[in-house]
Design an enzyme around this catalytic site. Structure first.
Site, PDB file in Angstrom:
ATOM      1  N   TRP A 153       0.866  -1.197   0.000  1.00  0.00           N
ATOM      2  CA  TRP A 153       0.000   0.000   0.000  1.00  0.00           C
ATOM      3  C   TRP A 153       0.897   1.239   0.000  1.00  0.00           C
ATOM      4  CZ3 TRP A 153      -1.956   2.633   4.941  1.00  0.00           C
ATOM      5  CH2 TRP A 153      -2.895   3.623   4.644  1.00  0.00           C
ATOM      6  N   ASP A 234      -0.957  -5.696   9.018  1.00  0.00           N
ATOM      7  CA  ASP A 234      -1.859  -4.587   8.715  1.00  0.00           C
ATOM      8  C   ASP A 234      -3.128  -5.188   8.110  1.00  0.00           C
ATOM      9  OD1 ASP A 234      -3.144  -2.300   8.079  1.00  0.00           O
ATOM     10  OD2 ASP A 234      -1.757  -1.656   6.511  1.00  0.00           O
ATOM     11  N   LYS A 270     -13.376  -0.404   5.569  1.00  0.00           N
ATOM     12  CA  LYS A 270     -13.921  -1.226   4.501  1.00  0.00           C
ATOM     13  C   LYS A 270     -14.929  -2.228   5.066  1.00  0.00           C
ATOM     14  CE  LYS A 270      -9.853  -0.258   3.628  1.00  0.00           C
ATOM     15  NZ  LYS A 270      -9.007   0.938   3.476  1.00  0.00           N
TER      16      LYS A 270
HETATM   17  N1  KET Z   1      -3.718  -0.649   5.257  1.00  0.00           N
HETATM   18  C1  KET Z   1      -3.904  -1.037   3.976  1.00  0.00           C
HETATM   19  C2  KET Z   1      -3.197  -2.235   3.481  1.00  0.00           C
HETATM   20  C3  KET Z   1      -4.772  -0.298   3.174  1.00  0.00           C
HETATM   21  O1  KET Z   1      -4.972  -0.715   1.931  1.00  0.00           O
HETATM   22  C4  KET Z   1      -5.418   0.845   3.682  1.00  0.00           C
HETATM   23  C5  KET Z   1      -6.293   1.638   2.831  1.00  0.00           C
HETATM   24  C6  KET Z   1      -5.184   1.185   5.018  1.00  0.00           C
HETATM   25  C7  KET Z   1      -4.318   0.421   5.784  1.00  0.00           C
HETATM   26  C8  KET Z   1      -5.812   2.356   5.692  1.00  0.00           C
HETATM   27  O2  KET Z   1      -7.158   2.324   5.717  1.00  0.00           O
HETATM   28  P1  KET Z   1      -8.000   3.363   6.614  1.00  0.00           P
HETATM   29  O3  KET Z   1      -8.933   3.993   5.674  1.00  0.00           O
HETATM   30  O4  KET Z   1      -7.052   4.314   7.249  1.00  0.00           O
HETATM   31  O5  KET Z   1      -8.651   2.505   7.617  1.00  0.00           O
HETATM   32  N2  KET Z   1      -6.279   1.564   1.567  1.00  0.00           N
HETATM   33  C9  KET Z   1      -7.204   2.169   0.615  1.00  0.00           C
HETATM   34  C10 KET Z   1      -7.729   3.504   0.971  1.00  0.00           C
HETATM   35  C11 KET Z   1      -6.732   4.626   1.096  1.00  0.00           C
HETATM   36  O6  KET Z   1      -5.621   4.556   0.599  1.00  0.00           O
HETATM   37  O7  KET Z   1      -7.102   5.635   1.737  1.00  0.00           O
HETATM   38  C12 KET Z   1      -6.573   2.109  -0.772  1.00  0.00           C
HETATM   39  O8  KET Z   1      -5.493   1.538  -0.934  1.00  0.00           O
HETATM   40  O9  KET Z   1      -7.203   2.597  -1.712  1.00  0.00           O
END
Ligand code: KET
Length: 435
Positions: A153, A234, A270
């Site tokens: 990510w 993660d 998600k």
């Molecule tokens: N870890 C991973 C692996 C991940 O893909 C994301 C979000 C997060 C943590 C953080 O998620 P949060 O919204 O803070 O709970 N990924 C998607 C959203 C983004 O980047 O904001 C994405 O890859 O599109």
């Protein structure tokens, strides 16, 4: 010249007051590079086309392309109506939310919670949980590095950079076979200095959608034990790989069985569709409750200085859903519905490409798991999709499958078919040469 002759105090004064608009302080600040994921949303929003499709950010959408409010969330909203006006939530709500989150990681019958061995704190979604951990790592292991899978990510790089932890990478994805490069991954684990920190995606790896098998996880866990590495999981997509929350936590449970101390970031962005509420949890598994109490207090101190306390509303929602058996089972069903919808769209996208007569191999669309399809499209093809077809995705060719709907899947398949035509010609020529 004149500047040089001013005293320090006069210079400061001059910076502040030379005109009604202050000058000097920020002249050296250049614009930051665009975020690879948020930049896609910006480009999508700026496009006036009625046909546009956003396959950038990994946030769940329904089959009409709309953000979803889960039924369990609606019912929890009704239950907590009014409580969001509290200035802060009671310690018991927060403790409940953390305990229930930890059970999602280690299993509802696991002894970890009963023994008080988990140092858990609520966090600002998955990003905040990672950021808290990175800061904690810097404070207590200032000389350490973090190993990321290649690729990972995009924001992982920013998070650990801002915590001043240097990163290294370990092999993960093989672009030729579009699958896991397990042998190279194991070599990197073996060759890393003993007691290294590794970030692992327990399921639905972002961006590749490729996960190790159960057997491979066992080998990874064993090798971590041999080398004394620290596993930091993660977990942002629990339930999205298999539709089953326990199955998606299988990798962590294997590490638990092998008696590792484990770090875990969880996100409800998600799995509960609470992206905007920023609810998550950071937990660190400790040797005993005394160590857990010390670690929890340190993380709480880090959080206090960073942002005080997290927003109340989302935590109330999550705590309400996880502690009410009916709401929890409704949530479990809804996670499965979301995962299944994505899976069906994978099948349709692949079938449509095949029906169009594409000579490329699209098996990986259905082999990969979770929210993303790592399509193999090149940056040039991604640009063409945006310019000619108003279809937006990250430059690495990652498709957020949550954005694929019954209404747009044909259009998407046609567009991908168009931009990969020259590659198809090359494939045909190579094929005829080798025959
Ligand atoms: N870890 C991973 C692996 C991940 O893909 C994301 C979000 C997060 C943590 C953080 O998620 P949060 O919204 O803070 O709970 N990924 C998607 C959203 C983004 O980047 O904001 C994405 O890859 O599109």
């Amino acid at each position: 010249m004149y500047w040089r002759y001013l005293t320090r105090a006069a210079r400061r004064c001059s910076v502040h007051t030379t005109s009604s608009r202050t000058v000097g302080w920020w002249d050296h600040v250049a614009p930051a590079a665009k975020d690879p994921i948020n930049g896609v949303t910006e480009a999508f929003l700026a496009d006036p086309s009625p046909y546009k499709i956003n396959l950038g950010v990994g946030a769940y959408r329904d089959d009409k392309g709309r953000p979803v409010v889960l039924q369990c969330v609606r019912e929890a909203e009704a239950k907590i109506a009014g409580s969001e006006f509290l200035e802060s939530i009671s310690a018991s709500v927060s403790t409940k939310m953390v305990e229930e989150s930890v059970k999602l990681v280690y299993g509802k019958d696991s002894d970890v919670v009963k023994e008080g061995r988990s140092a858990g704190v609520q966090a600002l979604s998955g990003t905040g949980a990672c950021r808290l951990f990175a800061e904690f790592q810097r404070r207590f292991h200032p000389e350490s590095h973090i190993y990321f899978p290649d690729p990972t990510w995009s924001n992982h790089h920013n998070i650990w950079r801002d915590a001043q932890i240097p990163e290294r990478t370990y092999h993960y994805y093989d672009p030729d076979s579009k699958s896991l490069d397990f042998a190279a991954l194991m070599d990197d684990i073996k060759n890393a200095p003993d007691s290294s920190f590794f970030l692992l995606h327990p399921s639905a790896h972002n961006p590749t959608g490729v996960d190790p098998t159960e057997e491979q996880w066992r080998e990874i866990s064993y090798q971590f034990k041999v080398k004394g590495h620290f596993p930091f999981f993660d977990m942002a997509y629990q339930g999205f790989a298999s539709g089953d929350l326990d199955k998606d936590a299988q990798a962590i449970r294997i590490f638990l069985e092998d008696e590792h101390l484990i770090g875990c970031a969880q996100s409800y962005a998600k799995s509960m569709g609470l992206y905007g509420h920023r609810v998550g949890c950071l937990s660190i598994l400790c040797v005993d409750s005394k160590q857990a109490a010390a670690i929890r207090s340190q993380i709480q101190q880090i959080a206090r200085a960073m942002y005080g306390s997290p927003p109340v509303h989302g935590i109330l929602l999550v705590a309400t859903i996880l502690s009410d058996p009916n709401l929890k089972s409704l949530w479990i069903d809804e996670v499965k519905i979301m995962a299944d919808r994505i899976q069906r769209k994978r099948t349709t996208l692949r079938q449509n490409l095949e029906k169009l007569g594409s000579s490329l191999n699209w098996e990986h669309i259905t082999n990969q798991l979770g929210m993303f399809c790592f399509s193999g499209l090149t940056p040039y093809q991604v640009d063409r999709l945006a310019k000619e077809f108003h279809i937006y995705m990250t430059q690495d060719g990652r498709i957020s499958m949550a954005g694929v709907t019954t209404g747009n899947v044909n259009y998407l398949a046609n567009a991908i078919h168009e931009v990969t035509r020259s590659e198809q010609e090359t494939a045909k020529i190579l094929c005829s040469i080798s025959v």
